[in-house]
Design a protein around this motif. Structure first.
Motif, PDB file in Angstrom:
ATOM      1  N   LYS A 253      24.317  43.078  21.541  1.00 24.24           N
ATOM      2  CA  LYS A 253      24.862  43.686  20.450  1.00 24.24           C
ATOM      3  C   LYS A 253      23.737  44.748  19.592  1.00 24.24           C
ATOM      4  O   LYS A 253      24.255  45.720  19.237  1.00 24.24           O
ATOM      5  CB  LYS A 253      25.649  42.785  19.305  1.00 24.24           C
ATOM      6  N   ALA A 254      22.725  44.058  19.471  1.00 26.76           N
ATOM      7  CA  ALA A 254      21.736  44.722  18.656  1.00 26.76           C
ATOM      8  C   ALA A 254      21.019  45.836  19.631  1.00 26.76           C
ATOM      9  O   ALA A 254      21.079  47.024  18.899  1.00 26.76           O
ATOM     10  CB  ALA A 254      20.242  43.832  18.297  1.00 26.76           C
ATOM     11  N   LYS A 255      20.920  45.821  20.773  1.00 29.29           N
ATOM     12  CA  LYS A 255      20.547  47.089  21.674  1.00 29.29           C
ATOM     13  C   LYS A 255      21.606  47.987  21.426  1.00 29.29           C
ATOM     14  O   LYS A 255      21.197  49.011  21.411  1.00 29.29           O
ATOM     15  CB  LYS A 255      20.367  46.293  23.209  1.00 29.29           C
ATOM     16  N   THR A 256      22.953  47.755  21.705  1.00 28.29           N
ATOM     17  CA  THR A 256      23.884  48.741  21.638  1.00 28.29           C
ATOM     18  C   THR A 256      24.029  49.428  20.588  1.00 28.29           C
ATOM     19  O   THR A 256      23.993  50.722  20.333  1.00 28.29           O
ATOM     20  CB  THR A 256      25.316  48.051  22.150  1.00 28.29           C
ATOM     21  N   GLU A 257      23.866  48.672  19.180  1.00 29.77           N
ATOM     22  CA  GLU A 257      24.028  49.160  18.204  1.00 29.77           C
ATOM     23  C   GLU A 257      22.933  50.346  17.955  1.00 29.77           C
ATOM     24  O   GLU A 257      22.857  51.648  17.336  1.00 29.77           O
ATOM     25  CB  GLU A 257      23.735  48.134  16.999  1.00 29.77           C
ATOM     26  N   THR A 258      21.552  49.750  18.208  1.00 34.49           N
ATOM     27  CA  THR A 258      20.324  50.800  18.188  1.00 34.49           C
ATOM     28  C   THR A 258      20.493  51.709  19.027  1.00 34.49           C
ATOM     29  O   THR A 258      20.112  52.932  18.470  1.00 34.49           O
ATOM     30  CB  THR A 258      19.275  49.962  18.678  1.00 34.49           C
ATOM     31  N   LEU A 259      21.199  51.855  20.246  1.00 35.04           N
ATOM     32  CA  LEU A 259      21.188  52.874  20.853  1.00 35.04           C
ATOM     33  C   LEU A 259      22.085  54.051  20.187  1.00 35.04           C
ATOM     34  O   LEU A 259      21.959  55.026  20.472  1.00 35.04           O
ATOM     35  CB  LEU A 259      21.653  52.476  22.469  1.00 35.04           C
ATOM     36  N   GLN A 260      23.170  53.447  19.653  1.00 37.03           N
ATOM     37  CA  GLN A 260      24.075  54.381  19.206  1.00 37.03           C
ATOM     38  C   GLN A 260      23.758  55.024  18.143  1.00 37.03           C
ATOM     39  O   GLN A 260      23.917  56.105  17.811  1.00 37.03           O
ATOM     40  CB  GLN A 260      25.501  53.637  18.917  1.00 37.03           C
ATOM     41  N   ILE A 261      22.771  54.393  17.191  1.00 34.69           N
ATOM     42  CA  ILE A 261      22.282  55.008  16.338  1.00 34.69           C
ATOM     43  C   ILE A 261      21.189  55.980  16.750  1.00 34.69           C
ATOM     44  O   ILE A 261      21.213  57.206  15.881  1.00 34.69           O
ATOM     45  CB  ILE A 261      21.423  53.730  15.327  1.00 34.69           C
ATOM     46  N   ILE A 262      20.486  55.670  17.543  1.00 37.64           N
ATOM     47  CA  ILE A 262      19.546  56.871  17.985  1.00 37.64           C
ATOM     48  C   ILE A 262      20.333  58.120  18.640  1.00 37.64           C
ATOM     49  O   ILE A 262      19.935  59.308  18.421  1.00 37.64           O
ATOM     50  CB  ILE A 262      18.582  56.450  18.910  1.00 37.64           C
ATOM     51  N   GLN A 263      21.243  57.728  19.419  1.00 38.68           N
ATOM     52  CA  GLN A 263      22.069  58.814  20.240  1.00 38.68           C
ATOM     53  C   GLN A 263      22.791  59.882  19.070  1.00 38.68           C
ATOM     54  O   GLN A 263      22.706  60.945  18.830  1.00 38.68           O
ATOM     55  CB  GLN A 263      23.050  58.249  20.856  1.00 38.68           C
ATOM     56  N   GLU A 264      23.296  59.079  18.068  1.00 38.53           N
ATOM     57  CA  GLU A 264      23.811  59.940  16.762  1.00 38.53           C
ATOM     58  C   GLU A 264      22.975  60.710  16.083  1.00 38.53           C
ATOM     59  O   GLU A 264      23.080  61.909  15.745  1.00 38.53           O
ATOM     60  CB  GLU A 264      24.395  59.015  15.964  1.00 38.53           C
ATOM     61  N   PHE A 265      21.411  60.052  15.911  1.00 33.88           N
ATOM     62  CA  PHE A 265      20.611  60.948  15.172  1.00 33.88           C
ATOM     63  C   PHE A 265      20.141  62.170  15.964  1.00 33.88           C
ATOM     64  O   PHE A 265      19.910  63.227  15.483  1.00 33.88           O
ATOM     65  CB  PHE A 265      19.389  60.002  15.097  1.00 33.88           C
ATOM     66  N   LEU A 266      20.009  61.981  17.531  1.00 29.01           N
ATOM     67  CA  LEU A 266      19.419  63.169  18.213  1.00 29.01           C
ATOM     68  C   LEU A 266      20.391  64.211  18.411  1.00 29.01           C
ATOM     69  O   LEU A 266      20.402  65.342  19.203  1.00 29.01           O
ATOM     70  CB  LEU A 266      19.005  62.555  19.658  1.00 29.01           C
ATOM     71  N   ARG A 267      21.594  63.771  18.127  1.00 32.22           N
ATOM     72  CA  ARG A 267      22.823  64.982  18.541  1.00 32.22           C
ATOM     73  C   ARG A 267      22.684  65.690  17.181  1.00 32.22           C
ATOM     74  O   ARG A 267      23.298  66.848  17.242  1.00 32.22           O
ATOM     75  CB  ARG A 267      24.163  64.132  18.467  1.00 32.22           C
ATOM     76  N   HIS A 268      22.293  65.400  16.127  1.00 30.71           N
ATOM     77  CA  HIS A 268      22.231  66.527  14.911  1.00 30.71           C
ATOM     78  C   HIS A 268      20.874  66.946  14.694  1.00 30.71           C
ATOM     79  O   HIS A 268      19.944  66.279  14.976  1.00 30.71           O
ATOM     80  CB  HIS A 268      22.811  65.567  13.651  1.00 30.71           C
TER      81      HIS A 268
END
Length: 268
Positions: A253-268
């Motif tokens: 769960k922590a891996k997935t959450e961290t991945l989503q945070i980074i993906q969102e950050f890199l999109r903007h």
């Protein structure tokens, strides 16, 4: 932290030993001195309960000084190149999460920042690959020339630090630069780069779980574990200064959450 050096503890990732260190970063912080194990546990539980009551992590405002912000815009790399900062108490699972991101998600274009050190190379280590190797005297000269984003002296003449020029070169190469640093280094790098950097704090679910993880490693003496818990109490006071806090109570769960945070950050 006032200008100059203060005391703290640093684990040498190569030897596993815990050293007393002096920070050379400007800023303010809190240094907790805990007398015994019971005080350590009580203090950390209090801090973690306080953090859990906050519901969501706070975002650090961009406090980049006006003289540094133009430097970033002048010397920064391509628009998509960003900086991602990770900090956590020992045993929180930070390294596991970061290594998973690096190995399983090449599309993120993550690359560790290459640090500078005053120690001698070990084994097959090469200059400019694992580290930039310099003498203690040269390291001090670079400090005087304000060439480091952050640095620390883990013990006498043993320095580690992040060179501004190296980070700039990696950004220009289109890399999203990853920092695995102590909490003070993380806060100061975030302050320097502002919105271009994302700071993530990996938090253990509880002090009991943190102790269990440290003991299950079977690599540290009991006193070293207590020292790490001491340091954890200090580090947890910085969690609210990071953009995001990921509680690692379930690794997947922590891996997935961290991945989503980074993906969102890199999109903007």
């Amino acid at each position: 932290m006032e200008d100059g050096a203060i005391g703290n503890y640093k684990n040498d990732s190569h030897t596993g030993e815990l050293y007393h260190l002096h920070f050379g970063i400007k800023g303010k912080g809190i240094f907790l001195v805990l007398a015994d194990t019971q005080n350590v546990l009580q203090k950390i539980r209090h801090i973690m309960n306080h953090l859990n009551e906050q519901n969501k992590p706070q975002t650090v405002q961009n406090t980049t000084s006006t003289d540094k912000a133009p430097l970033l815009r002048r010397g920064g790399g391509r628009p998509q190149s960003r900086l991602i900062i990770f900090s956590a108490p020992s045993g929180s699972g930070k390294s596991t999460i970061v290594n998973w991101l690096m190995q399983e998600h090449p599309e993120l274009k993550l690359a560790f920042s290459i640090s500078c050190t005053s120690r001698q190379p070990r084994g097959t280590e090469r200059d400019g690959v694992e580290y930039f190797f310099v003498s203690p005297q040269e390291f001090r000269e670079r400090i005087d020339n304000d060439e480091f984003l952050e640095y620390e002296e883990v013990y006498e003449d043993r320095f580690y630090g992040t060179l501004k020029t190296q980070v700039d070169n990696q950004l220009k190469a289109g890399q999203n630069v990853v920092f695995d640093v102590d909490v003070k280094g993380g806060v100061n790098i975030k302050r320097f780069y502002g919105d271009r950097a994302l700071s993530i704090f990996i938090q253990p679910p509880s002090i009991d779980e943190l102790r269990r993880r440290l003991e299950s490693r079977a690599t540290d003496a009991p006193q070293v574990i207590e020292d790490r818990l001491n340091k954890a109490a200090y580090e947890l006071t910085f969690a609210s200064q990071f953009d995001k806090v990921v509680v690692n109570d379930d690794l997947d769960k922590a891996k997935t959450e961290t991945l989503q945070i980074i993906q969102e950050f890199l999109r903007h």
